[in-house]
Design an enzyme around this catalytic site. Structure first.
Site, PDB file in Angstrom:
ATOM      1  N   LYS A  57     -27.041 104.060  47.887  1.00 20.34           N
ATOM      2  CA  LYS A  57     -27.996 102.969  48.050  1.00 20.34           C
ATOM      3  C   LYS A  57     -29.282 103.205  47.231  1.00 20.34           C
ATOM      4  O   LYS A  57     -29.498 104.295  46.700  1.00 20.34           O
ATOM      5  CB  LYS A  57     -28.325 102.804  49.536  1.00 20.34           C
TER       6      LYS A  57
HETATM    7  C1  LIG Z   1     -23.799 100.495  52.849  1.00 21.62           C
HETATM    8  C2  LIG Z   1     -23.765  99.298  53.718  1.00 21.62           C
HETATM    9  C3  LIG Z   1     -23.750  99.379  55.129  1.00 21.62           C
HETATM   10  C4  LIG Z   1     -23.582 100.629  55.916  1.00 21.62           C
HETATM   11  O1  LIG Z   1     -24.208 101.712  55.521  1.00 21.62           O
HETATM   12  P1  LIG Z   1     -23.745 103.225  55.790  1.00 21.62           P
HETATM   13  O2  LIG Z   1     -25.052 103.909  55.746  1.00 21.62           O
HETATM   14  O3  LIG Z   1     -22.845 103.621  54.685  1.00 21.62           O
HETATM   15  O4  LIG Z   1     -23.109 103.282  57.138  1.00 21.62           O
HETATM   16  C5  LIG Z   1     -23.814  98.204  55.845  1.00 21.62           C
HETATM   17  N1  LIG Z   1     -23.846  97.018  55.237  1.00 21.62           N
HETATM   18  C6  LIG Z   1     -23.831  96.888  53.907  1.00 21.62           C
HETATM   19  C7  LIG Z   1     -23.912  95.533  53.292  1.00 21.62           C
HETATM   20  C8  LIG Z   1     -23.765  98.017  53.099  1.00 21.62           C
HETATM   21  O5  LIG Z   1     -23.719  97.879  51.774  1.00 21.62           O
END
Ligand SMILES: *Cc1c(COP(=O)(O)O)cnc(C)c1O
Length: 397
Positions: free
Chosen positions: A186
């Protein structure tokens, strides 16, 4: 994105603070911590940067969604409306809450189609969950009005749009609650982590307690704390929070690089009449973590995918055949392959998915290519990439 591309001294410094005192846990051990409260500090930082009263860190973006649904009182018998183009965490968190996910079409914003949301509302609907996919936002004003009209809660999944805004307000701060992920890919990463934002003080208090086994966090003796209600362990560690603190100090820098790189590529592709772009409800607020464009047909889109490979372009996806982001390939979900029995309510509610089709989303997703916008590209590299992308697309026409 992703933030790991620019990992450096800021992250190392924050991490060393934690390593030097050895308190890896975010709560308690006051005397040993040498004044370091990295998780609390990161929460205050999120509150000030996002203009919200409360931020609650969690162990992931998925658990931030779990916590948000829990504090919103979502559970057995309820329905949550979510888009059919998203990440698997959307339905995972809804199923974990005991509620039924209700999937609806997306529109040319690549996020929830407000008309489809309104058509899916039943007396059991409790929450509408827009997911700001690929860097940009849903039609928040329209969705908010729908929620107000039907007395529903709005939960923004802003995991892919960190730093974006809508009409001057930060994405994630606009709904009754909003969530972020700080997983490894992210915009801001701390390895694994997430956050829930809210202006609702009850939600904030409950989130703090729920995410730590229901501890009331009163007094200074953890063992003596009482439990006002059932909770779980969705805590972030101090190590993870420390990395997040280092990363967030570079947030504005990251977003400005994304916007520069995105602008260069978009300008090059805009010169091709066959290319069109997703609709962005507030173009100024695009976090620019991705550039998404459409070709006129699915056939041409497949040709562009092949041409990108030939022209040496990486970091792009056509989600139509993707296992992570689109309903078409979520067989484990559609067949409810659970390790343990699910409630009759969920089983019955999910039956509708068996013959539900998503023609509007199929059309959009099959014609869409989503390009990751990286932080480490130099301006020269982006210009070169943009001209190769344009040449690759033209070669298919
Ligand atoms: C990455 C993501 C999540 C969840 O994140 P994690 O930290 O990997 O559990 C939820 N929603 C969206 C749209 C994402 O891209």
């Amino acid at each position: 994105m992703p933030g790991f591309e620019l990992f450096g001294d800021a992250e190392r410094k924050e991490l060393n603070d934690v390593l030097e005192n050895g308190v890896l846990m975010r709560y308690g051990f006051d005397g040993m911590r040498n004044g370091h409260w990295k998780a609390k500090e990161l929460e205050r930082e999120l509150e000030s940067r996002f203009g919200v009263k409360h931020a609650q860190l969690t162990s992931s973006g998925t658990t931030a969604l779990n916590v948000a649904l829990a504090v919103m009182g979502v559970g057995a018998g309820d329905e949550v409306i979510m888009p059919c183009f998203t990440f698997v965490a959307s339905f995972e968190s809804i199923l974990a809450s005991g509620a039924t996910p209700v999937l609806v079409e997306i529109d040319d914003t690549l996020t929830l189609d407000p008309a489809a949301v309104e058509a899916a509302i039943t007396p059991r609907t409790k929450v509408v969950m827009p997911v700001h996919m690929c860097g940009s936002m849903a039609e928040l004003d329209t969705l908010k009005a729908i929620c107000e009209k039907h007395d529903l809660l709005l939960l923004e999944d802003a995991c892919q749009a960190f730093g974006g805004t809508y009409k001057g307000e930060m994405l994630g701060s606009i709904g009754d609650a909003g969530t972020f992920s700080f997983d490894f890919v992210k915009t801001i990463t701390c390895g694994e982590g997430g956050a829930m934002l809210t202006n609702n003080s009850d939600y904030a208090l409950w989130a703090d307690q729920y995410s730590d086994h229901g501890h009331d966090h009163m007094g200074s003796d953890r063992g003596a704390e009482t439990h006002p209600f059932l909770g779980y362990n969705f805590r972030i560690s101090e190590l993870h929070a420390a990395v997040g603190l280092g990363q967030i100090s570079k947030m504005d820098h990251f977003i400005s690089i994304q916007r520069r790189n995105h602008g260069i590529i978009k300008a090059a592709l805009s010169e091709i009449p066959e290319v069109s772009f997703r609709r962005i409800p507030d173009p100024e607020g695009d976090s620019c973590g991705f550039l998404n464009f459409f070709m006129p047909t699915a056939e041409l889109t497949n040709k562009v995918v092949d041409a990108f490979a030939e022209f040496g372009i990486d970091a792009y996806w056509n989600y139509y055949n993707n296992n992570w982001h689109y309903i078409r390939r979520w067989d484990h979900f559609k067949e409810l392959k659970s390790l343990f029995p699910l409630s009759d309510h969920i089983k019955k509610g999910m039956e509708r998915l068996k013959d539900q089709s998503f023609p509007q989303s199929d059309d959009l997703i099959s014609r869409n290519i989503s390009c990751l916008i990286k932080l480490s590209w130099t301006e020269e590299e982006v210009k070169d990439r943009a001209s190769r992308m344009a040449a690759a697309i033209k070669s298919t026409l």
